[in-house]
Design an enzyme around this catalytic site. Structure first.
Site, PDB file in Angstrom:
ATOM      1  N   ASN A  62       0.823  -0.961  -0.174  1.00 19.30           N
ATOM      2  CA  ASN A  62       0.084  -0.054  -0.208  1.00 19.30           C
ATOM      3  C   ASN A  62       0.787   1.254   0.028  1.00 19.30           C
ATOM      4  OD1 ASN A  62       0.709  -0.787   2.758  1.00 19.30           O
ATOM      5  ND2 ASN A  62      -1.025   0.423   3.525  1.00 19.30           N
ATOM      6  N   GLU A  64       0.252   5.211   0.655  1.00 20.58           N
ATOM      7  CA  GLU A  64      -0.635   6.090   1.173  1.00 20.58           C
ATOM      8  C   GLU A  64      -0.035   7.511   0.748  1.00 20.58           C
ATOM      9  OE1 GLU A  64      -2.307   4.014   5.065  1.00 20.58           O
ATOM     10  OE2 GLU A  64      -0.950   5.738   5.295  1.00 20.58           O
ATOM     11  N   CYS A  73      -4.032   0.691  -2.775  1.00 22.05           N
ATOM     12  CA  CYS A  73      -3.894  -0.423  -1.809  1.00 22.05           C
ATOM     13  C   CYS A  73      -2.893  -1.556  -2.467  1.00 22.05           C
ATOM     14  CB  CYS A  73      -5.366  -1.280  -1.941  1.00 22.05           C
ATOM     15  SG  CYS A  73      -6.572  -0.313  -1.220  1.00 22.05           S
ATOM     16  N   GLU A  75      -3.168  -4.573  -2.981  1.00 23.79           N
ATOM     17  CA  GLU A  75      -3.631  -5.535  -3.957  1.00 23.79           C
ATOM     18  C   GLU A  75      -3.560  -4.830  -5.350  1.00 23.79           C
ATOM     19  OE1 GLU A  75      -5.127  -4.496  -1.166  1.00 23.79           O
ATOM     20  OE2 GLU A  75      -6.356  -6.134  -0.405  1.00 23.79           O
ATOM     21  N   CYS A 112     -10.267  -4.469   0.512  1.00 24.96           N
ATOM     22  CA  CYS A 112     -11.421  -3.431   0.408  1.00 24.96           C
ATOM     23  C   CYS A 112     -12.453  -3.865  -0.811  1.00 24.96           C
ATOM     24  CB  CYS A 112     -10.874  -2.090   0.621  1.00 24.96           C
ATOM     25  SG  CYS A 112     -10.174  -1.536  -0.978  1.00 24.96           S
ATOM     26  N   CYS A 115     -10.877  -2.982  -4.113  1.00 26.84           N
ATOM     27  CA  CYS A 115      -9.707  -3.905  -4.529  1.00 26.84           C
ATOM     28  C   CYS A 115     -10.546  -5.385  -5.035  1.00 26.84           C
ATOM     29  CB  CYS A 115      -9.130  -4.220  -3.434  1.00 26.84           C
ATOM     30  SG  CYS A 115      -7.696  -3.054  -3.409  1.00 26.84           S
TER      31      CYS A 115
HETATM   32 ZN   LIG Z   1      -8.259  -1.963  -1.380  1.00 27.24          ZN
END
Ligand SMILES: [Zn+2]
Length: 158
Positions: A62, A64, A73, A75, A112, A115
């Site tokens: 990830n 940020e 993210c 993924e 999430c 994703c």
């Molecule tokens: Zn995600």
């Protein structure tokens, strides 16, 4: 009126011992990738690893941003990595690992919603399912045969 039910089936492992070598390598790569995370705001370090063609493993973590909606993210980063480095390849599996000192994360964390839809797009793109491994910091692993298990009644354009 009709009531319907959606069944969710997945496997739970307590440790990595029962996995094949390539699976274990994928799980460890996802955990290693947590160290590539840029998460100064959440301190929630997520690593992902994807398995291509039975032996090639690529990582993502990830990333940020001070402007939170711009965060990426793990993924998505791992899938973008795969599609840029090996265009047209098939992603056979993805592992996602979490590393954080925050309380309450002894069990695996699920992707999430965004994703899930993006992983689903990759399954559609390659016309095959992707095995999903979710790895906790305590070595508990959830295994799903496809992201479709985690996104029932998903959106599709055609
Ligand atoms: Zn995600």
């Amino acid at each position: 009126m009709l009531t319907k039910e959606i069944k969710l089936e997945y496997k739970v492992y307590q440790g990595f011992e029962e996995f094949q070598d390539i699976e274990r390598a994928l799980l460890l790569a996802a955990r290693e990738a947590t160290h590539l995370s840029h998460a100064p705001y959440s301190e929630f370090y997520v690593g992902a690893a994807v398995l291509l063609d039975g032996e090639t493993i690529l990582k993502g973590a990830n990333q940020e941003n001070a402007s939170y909606p711009l965060c990426n993210c793990a993924e998505q980063v791992s899938l973008n990595h795969a599609m840029m480095a090996y265009p047209g390849s098939t992603v056979h599996a993805m592992a996602v690992a979490v590393n954080t000192d925050k309380d309450g994360f002894d069990l695996p964390v699920s992707p999430c919603g965004a994703c899930r839809q993006i992983i689903l797009e990759q399954e559609h793109r390659q016309s095959s399912d992707m095995k999903i491994y979710l790895v906790s910091k305590t070595d508990v692993v959830y295994v799903f045969d496809s992201i479709k298990s985690l996104i029932p009644l998903y959106f599709q354009f055609k």
